[in-house]
Write an enzyme that holds these catalytic residues in place. Structure first.
Site, PDB file in Angstrom:
ATOM      1  NE  ARG A 208      18.116 -15.662   0.579  1.00 42.08           N
ATOM      2  CZ  ARG A 208      18.582 -14.501   0.094  1.00 42.08           C
ATOM      3  NH1 ARG A 208      18.512 -13.399   0.815  1.00 42.08           N
ATOM      4  NH2 ARG A 208      19.088 -14.438  -1.130  1.00 42.08           N
ATOM      5  CD  GLU A 236      11.545 -12.942   1.706  1.00 43.05           C
ATOM      6  OE1 GLU A 236      11.734 -12.646   0.506  1.00 43.05           O
ATOM      7  OE2 GLU A 236      12.357 -12.679   2.605  1.00 43.05           O
ATOM      8  CG  HIS A 253      14.224 -10.022   0.617  1.00 44.15           C
ATOM      9  ND1 HIS A 253      14.181 -11.364   0.357  1.00 44.15           N
ATOM     10  CD2 HIS A 253      15.526  -9.658   0.398  1.00 44.15           C
ATOM     11  CE1 HIS A 253      15.372 -11.799   0.003  1.00 44.15           C
ATOM     12  NE2 HIS A 253      16.222 -10.766   0.016  1.00 44.15           N
TER      13      HIS A 253
END
Ligand code: NAD
Ligand code: DEZ
Length: 377
Positions: A208, A236, A253
Site C-alpha cells: 500500500r 489513489e 495498482h
C-alpha cells in the site's frame, strides 16, 4: 437473498447465479441507499466499508475481493455481527510474478544477474511467501522480515530484523497497511530508513502507498540515489504524478490483476458466502485454459528466466499506460481509475507452456518451480 456488488469484480455472475439476486453497481453508486434491501455486499479496495455505509442497512455479510482489508472497518463489522471474508492468497501469484517481472527488467538494465541480487522480503505471508519460493528457486539470497510470523515460529524459522533486511539490494514490501499494534506498518519505510538504504537500492512497493513515506522516497528518487517500482500509491486514484515520473516502473495498482486470480477470488467469496448463510457450497468455476507455447533453447538460466517471465508478463506494458498520466490535464483520477477498471486481465505463468530444447532442458525443474508448464523431451 440479495447481493449488491462492485461491477468490476470479474466472475461474480457465474459464481453467484444459483444462490442470490446480484445487483452490480459502479463503485461510485454503492452507498447506503443502494443497500436498503441487501443481505450481502461484495466490494473492492475502492469502497470504504464502515458505519457511514452500513448503518441502518440489512447487510449481514461483507466480502472483499482483495487481500488487503484497510478499506474495511472490521471493528464495526464485528460489533454488529456482520460476517466478513477476504480473499488473501488468491492473488499472491500475480503479485509475485509482477515483482519477478520488475526484477527481470531492472537487473537487465543494470547488467547484473538475478542471483547477484539480495532481496529483502518485508512481510512473508501469501505474497511474500510466494515471492520467496520464486527467488529461492533462482538462487537469489532472500532476507525475510516478518515479526508477527517470527514471534509465532521462533527464531529457527530464518527471519531477520528490519534493519538487517534493509541492507539488501532490493526491498520488496508485502505487509498489510495497519495503524495499530506493535507491528503497525504506516510509514514503515520512514525518511530515515530510506536514507539508510544502500546507494542504488531498488524499492518495490506492491503493498500500500502509505507503507512508505512517499515524500521522502520521491526526494531520493529525484536525486537518483534509489530506484523504485511502484504499483500502489497514497491517495489513489489522485496519485502523486511527480513520484510516478521519477519511478523506474510505475503502474496503476494492477499487480494482482490476473484473470486466474480474479476467478479464484470470486470462487472464494462464493464459498464464504455459502458458509455464512448455511448454504451448500457452489461448484467452483474452472480455471481458464493454457494460452501460449514458447520454445526455448538458451543454456543460461538468467536468460531463460527473463525470456519466460517477460513473455508471460512484461510489467513495462502497464508502466507505459501510467506514464500518459502526466500528459493529461484534469481528470487524472478518472484516468487512473479507468486503467484499473478496464484492465485487460493478464494470465499467470501457469498459462504459458514452455517447450525446452538443448541445454534449456537442464533448467526444467527451476522453471516448473516458477509455475510454468514445462515440456522438456
Ligand atoms: N498491489 C496489489 O495488487 C496487491 C495484491 C495483493 C495484496 N496487496 C497488498 O499486499 C499485502 C500483503 O498481501 P498478502 O496476501 O501477502 O497478505 P498476508 O496477510 O498473507 O501477509 C501479510 C504478512 O505481513 C506480515 N506483517 C504484518 N505486519 C508486519 C510488519 N510490521 N513487518 C513485517 N511483516 C509484517 C504478516 O505477519 C503477514 O505474514 C496486502 O495486505 C495488500 O495490502 C496488494
Ligand atoms: O489487496 C489486494 O488484494 C489488492 O490491492 C487488489 O488487487 C486491489 O484491487 P481492487 O480491489 O482495488 O480492484
Amino acid at each position: 437473498m440479495k447481493i449488491v456488488a462492485d461491477q468490476y469484480i470479474p466472475g461474480l455472475p457465474a459464481a453467484f447465479a444459483d444462490v442470490a439476486e446480484l445487483t452490480l453497481l459502479d463503485p461510485a453508486a454503492i452507498d447506503r441507499a443502494s443497500l436498503h434491501d441487501a443481505d450481502a455486499l461484495l466490494v473492492r479496495t475502492v469502497t470504504r466499508v464502515d458505519a457511514a455505509l452500513l448503518a441502518g442497512t440489512p447487510v449481514r455479510f461483507v466480502g472483499t475481493a482483495t487481500s488487503g482489508c484497510d478499506h474495511v472497518d472490521r471493528d464495526y463489522l464485528d460489533a454488529h455481527d456482520i460476517g466478513f471474508a477476504d480473499v488473501a492468497g488468491c492473488n499472491a501469484r500475480p503479485v509475485a510474478e509482477y515483482v519477478l517481472s520488475a526484477l527481470g527488467v531492472l537487473s537487465e538494465q543494470r547488467g547484473c544477474r538475478l542471483a547477484d541480487l539480495s532481496v529483502a522480503i518485508i512481510g512473508c505471508g501469501h505474497v511474500g511467501g510466494q515471492l520467496r519460493a520464486f527467488l529461492q528457486a533462482l538462487g537469489v539470497t532472500c532476507l525475510c522480515n516478518d515479526p508477527p510470523l517470527a514471534e509465532q515460529a521462533g527464531t529457527a524459522a530464518g527471519y531477520c530484523d528490519l534493519a538487517t533486511a534493509l541492507t539488501a539490494d532490493v526491498i520488496s514490501l508485502h505487509v498489510p497497511l495497519t495503524d495499530e499494534g506493535p507491528h503497525a506498518t504506516r510509514h514503515l519505510l520512514t525518511s530515515d530508513r530510506l536514507a539508510d538504504l544502500r546507494d542504488g537500492a531498488i524499492v518495490i512497493n506492491t503493498a500500500r502507498g502509505e507503507v512508505i513515506d512517499e515524500r521522502a522516497l520521491k526526494a531520493q528518487l529525484h536525486e537518483r540515489r534509489l530506484t523504485a517500482a511502484i504499483d500502489v500509491w497514497q491517495n489513489e486514484p489522485a496519485i502523486d504524478i511527480g513520484l510516478a515520473a521519477d519511478a523506474a516502473i510505475a503502474t496503476p495498482h494492477i499487480a494482482g490483476y490476473s484473470l486466474d486470480a480474479k476467478l479464484r477470488a470470486s470462487n472464494h467469496l462464493r464459498q464464504a458466502f455459502a458458509e455464512h448463510f448455511g448454504q451448500a457450497p457452489g461448484a467452483a468455476q474452472p480455471p481458464p485454459p493454457a494460452l501460449q507455447t514458447l520454445s526455448l533453447d538458451a543454456d543460461d538460466l538468467d536468460e531463460l528466466v527473463r525470456l519466460a517471465v517477460l513473455t508471460s508478463y512484461d510489467v513495462r506494458a502497464d508502466a507505459v499506460a501510467l506514464q500518459r498520466l502526466a500528459a493529461i490535464h484534469g481528470e487524472r483520477s478518472a484516468y487512473f481509475a479507468g486503467l484499473r477498471q478496464d484492465y485487460a486481465l493478464r494470465r499467470e505463468f501457469s498459462s504459458l507452456r514452455l517447450h525446452l530444447r538443448g541445454g534449456a532442458r537442464d533448467h526444467a525443474a527451476t522453471l516448473r518451480q516458477l509455475g510454468f508448464a514445462v515440456e522438456a523431451n
